[in-house]
Design an enzyme around this catalytic site. Sequence first.
Site, short mmCIF file in Angstrom:
data_model
loop_
_atom_site.label_atom_id
_atom_site.label_comp_id
_atom_site.label_asym_id
_atom_site.label_seq_id
_atom_site.Cartn_x
_atom_site.Cartn_y
_atom_site.Cartn_z
N LYS A 71 0.83 -1.20 0.00
CA LYS A 71 0.00 0.00 0.00
C LYS A 71 0.88 1.26 0.00
O LYS A 71 1.98 1.26 0.57
CB LYS A 71 -0.89 -0.05 1.25
CG LYS A 71 -1.97 1.00 1.34
CD LYS A 71 -2.83 0.72 2.58
CE LYS A 71 -3.91 1.75 2.79
NZ LYS A 71 -4.76 1.40 3.96
N SER A 146 -9.46 1.73 2.86
CA SER A 146 -8.49 2.54 2.14
C SER A 146 -7.44 1.71 1.39
O SER A 146 -6.67 2.26 0.60
CB SER A 146 -7.79 3.47 3.14
OG SER A 146 -7.09 2.74 4.13
N SER A 170 -10.30 -1.09 6.58
CA SER A 170 -9.58 -0.73 5.36
C SER A 170 -8.87 -1.87 4.64
O SER A 170 -8.44 -1.71 3.50
CB SER A 170 -8.55 0.38 5.66
OG SER A 170 -9.21 1.54 6.09
#
Length: 491
Positions: A71, A146, A170
């Site tokens: 990420k 996210s 997330s």
Amino acid sequence: VVSLSLPELTGKLKDGSLQPDVVLYALMEKALEVNKNLNCSTEIIMESVAQLKDIKSQKKGLLYGVPISIKDNVAYEGHDTSCGVVSKLDQPALVDSVVVKVLKKQGAIPFIKTNIPQGLLNYDCSNPIYGQTLNPCDLQKSPGGSSGGEGALIGGGGSFLGIGTDIAGSIRIPASFCGICGFKPTARRISVRGISSCVKGQKSVSSSLGPLARDVESLALCMRALLCQDMFSLDPTVPPIPFNQEVYESSEPLRIGYHENDGYLQPSPSMARAFRETKDLLERAGHTLVPLQPLRLYHVFHELTVRGVMGDSGCTLISHLKPGPIDPCLREQYIMLSTPGFIKRLISVVLKPFVSDEIAIVSCFSFEYIQEVIAEWRRLNVDVLLCPMLGPAYSFNYCALSYTSLYNLLNFPAGVVTVSAVTEEDEAQLSQYTGAHGDMWDKLFVKAVKGGVGLPVAVQCVSLPWQDEMCLRFMREVEQLTAKSKRTRKH
């Protein structure tokens, strides 16, 4: 190469029938192809090619030669951790995060960074720097957030295994929306040193770092690789607890708590059906199912969870957002956070007739609530919990926190397993959906999940703190029973 499962891939890399350079180049090509359609990557890590020169020295590593996606907010030396905000651009990380260092020591090759929503605290995946990421199952739907770039890339076949973060769902939401598996470990089980954020310092609601992958075995392999002496040495604040393989491989019958509706958000028809089918499979396999409702969810959500994430009323997040344009996925959130307090109070009075008013006003410490929930689990003598998972994938710019954020507050490990897909009947039943309260939030939820026929639907598996292996063992059981049921129906 790209169609192999991770366990198959690691076997071939270990016995030499596949070479790390072949795997890396094959996956890079696939990831670029996926990114062209989904816009899920922020950059290719070209240092991954240089890493091939010394990769033979890591041949004993559990992830030898495995390309891994990370990420955007996971630090890799020389690369930005932008969090999707302009204020963090052109500030490359000076060193690798602990998790990247450990992955490299285990022979893994971080090769790509993936997209996130602006500021991270959002369930969509769009920002003014890299744009909107799309869902691999339906380009008109969100991949979730996210860790949405991870969900999209893995769901689209461009990565075997990825690293995400989870403060309110997330990891779990992108895994559910994109039809893969995701696991949020107990906070601090995996080091978060070198993980960037726009809102630091949360104590009552902690962020966890964890894996996303195509199957549960891949999640367990990643946890085994990370929970090693290298991580415990690099970050002494992480408890030195190695992965318990015996618990993960256990086949003892489980005592499983469950609820179909958390009382805050009525599940969509597909969520409820997928949950019921999974519950039936578990009962038929010899497990004991015990009703277990969340305690005082309104109070907990509004007084503890939301305040725990936004203890400064969003001031720090706003300071990061101000230097650049506001992304559409964050616009309403931004307006709400930047509105003066006295205007918010006035709006709440005006809106009172249109929204649920069951929000508790009595405050208590999150620690006391955690002990209360654990006592309830002990009273019912349950090992794990099964509950619905948000889904199917939302249309763009919608949000709902129910079903996921509670387990960040409790700091219970939680993971999702895709078990089904939305049927025509599920879609038709949406027209009769009334919601828990019949307010505007229920109406927005219907709009968000509409048009989902064929999209994946997941369930959520939960266990007590530090029982991460038990949670993964439960997830594997759900995955295996679902696969067996599908094979039986096919024949």
